[in-house]
Design a protein around this motif. Structure first.
Motif, PDB file in Angstrom:
ATOM      1  N   GLU A  41       5.108   3.241   5.006  1.00 24.18           N
ATOM      2  CA  GLU A  41       3.432   3.614   5.022  1.00 24.18           C
ATOM      3  C   GLU A  41       3.463   4.037   3.371  1.00 24.18           C
ATOM      4  O   GLU A  41       1.799   3.611   2.838  1.00 24.18           O
ATOM      5  CB  GLU A  41       3.246   5.164   4.917  1.00 24.18           C
ATOM      6  CG  GLU A  41       2.162   6.116   4.856  1.00 24.18           C
ATOM      7  CD  GLU A  41       3.084   7.587   5.331  1.00 24.18           C
ATOM      8  OE1 GLU A  41       1.900   8.685   5.271  1.00 24.18           O
ATOM      9  OE2 GLU A  41       3.769   8.141   5.793  1.00 24.18           O
ATOM     10  N   ARG A  42       3.937   3.597   2.342  1.00 21.21           N
ATOM     11  CA  ARG A  42       3.208   2.938   0.919  1.00 21.21           C
ATOM     12  C   ARG A  42       2.942   2.070   0.772  1.00 21.21           C
ATOM     13  O   ARG A  42       1.464   1.866  -0.134  1.00 21.21           O
ATOM     14  CB  ARG A  42       5.128   3.534   0.794  1.00 21.21           C
ATOM     15  CG  ARG A  42       4.345   3.346  -0.940  1.00 21.21           C
ATOM     16  CD  ARG A  42       5.832   4.279  -1.549  1.00 21.21           C
ATOM     17  NE  ARG A  42       5.181   4.811  -2.796  1.00 21.21           N
ATOM     18  CZ  ARG A  42       4.146   5.058  -4.175  1.00 21.21           C
ATOM     19  NH1 ARG A  42       3.765   6.306  -3.593  1.00 21.21           N
ATOM     20  NH2 ARG A  42       4.102   4.778  -5.670  1.00 21.21           N
ATOM     21  N   GLN A  43       3.434   1.587   1.522  1.00 18.29           N
ATOM     22  CA  GLN A  43       2.617  -0.382   1.082  1.00 18.29           C
ATOM     23  C   GLN A  43       0.798  -0.069   1.963  1.00 18.29           C
ATOM     24  O   GLN A  43       0.404  -1.043   1.081  1.00 18.29           O
ATOM     25  CB  GLN A  43       3.755  -1.427   1.912  1.00 18.29           C
ATOM     26  CG  GLN A  43       5.347  -1.376   1.362  1.00 18.29           C
ATOM     27  CD  GLN A  43       5.727  -2.662   1.894  1.00 18.29           C
ATOM     28  OE1 GLN A  43       5.418  -3.041   3.039  1.00 18.29           O
ATOM     29  NE2 GLN A  43       6.423  -3.079   0.587  1.00 18.29           N
ATOM     30  N   LEU A  44       1.010   0.373   2.943  1.00 20.37           N
ATOM     31  CA  LEU A  44      -0.054   0.424   3.467  1.00 20.37           C
ATOM     32  C   LEU A  44      -0.848   0.917   3.100  1.00 20.37           C
ATOM     33  O   LEU A  44      -2.322   0.755   2.205  1.00 20.37           O
ATOM     34  CB  LEU A  44      -0.354   0.838   4.797  1.00 20.37           C
ATOM     35  CG  LEU A  44      -1.109   1.179   5.536  1.00 20.37           C
ATOM     36  CD1 LEU A  44      -1.799  -0.356   5.649  1.00 20.37           C
ATOM     37  CD2 LEU A  44      -0.921   1.686   7.143  1.00 20.37           C
ATOM     38  N   ALA A  45      -0.658   2.008   2.622  1.00 19.43           N
ATOM     39  CA  ALA A  45      -1.665   3.312   1.507  1.00 19.43           C
ATOM     40  C   ALA A  45      -1.864   2.416   0.040  1.00 19.43           C
ATOM     41  O   ALA A  45      -2.657   2.084  -0.317  1.00 19.43           O
ATOM     42  CB  ALA A  45      -0.747   4.238   1.052  1.00 19.43           C
ATOM     43  N   THR A  46      -0.949   1.756  -0.640  1.00 24.23           N
ATOM     44  CA  THR A  46      -1.195   0.378  -1.782  1.00 24.23           C
ATOM     45  C   THR A  46      -2.377  -0.300  -1.428  1.00 24.23           C
ATOM     46  O   THR A  46      -3.462  -0.885  -2.726  1.00 24.23           O
ATOM     47  CB  THR A  46       0.186   0.319  -2.375  1.00 24.23           C
ATOM     48  OG1 THR A  46       1.783   1.175  -2.486  1.00 24.23           O
ATOM     49  CG2 THR A  46       0.094  -0.474  -3.314  1.00 24.23           C
TER      50      THR A  46
END
Length: 72
Positions: A41-46
């Motif tokens: 999720e964090r990579q997608l948000a970034t």
């Protein structure tokens, strides 16, 4: 996240492909290659933050909302 392992069931592959198509509809800049390299999720948000020039908090909230109810 959207990527596949050799041990995924056919059902899991279909589900993840559906999620990938849904994500690409929500964020049109998301290429197949982009989606296949995103692990969490964090990579997608970034990626959403960088490609849409949005604050990190807004991108994280958008991604979190989209992920609700999805099983990766």
């Amino acid at each position: 996240m959207f990527g596949f392992t050799g041990a995924d069931s056919a059902e899991t592959v279909v589900r993840k492909r559906g999620y990938m198509a849904d994500a690409q509809a929500r964020w049109p800049f998301l290429t197949h290659f982009d989606a296949s390299t995103i692990k969490n999720e964090r990579q997608l948000a970034t990626m959403v933050k960088e490609r849409c020039s949005r604050p990190q908090e807004d991108a994280e909230a958008d991604v979190h909302e989209w992920m609700e109810g999805k099983a990766f």
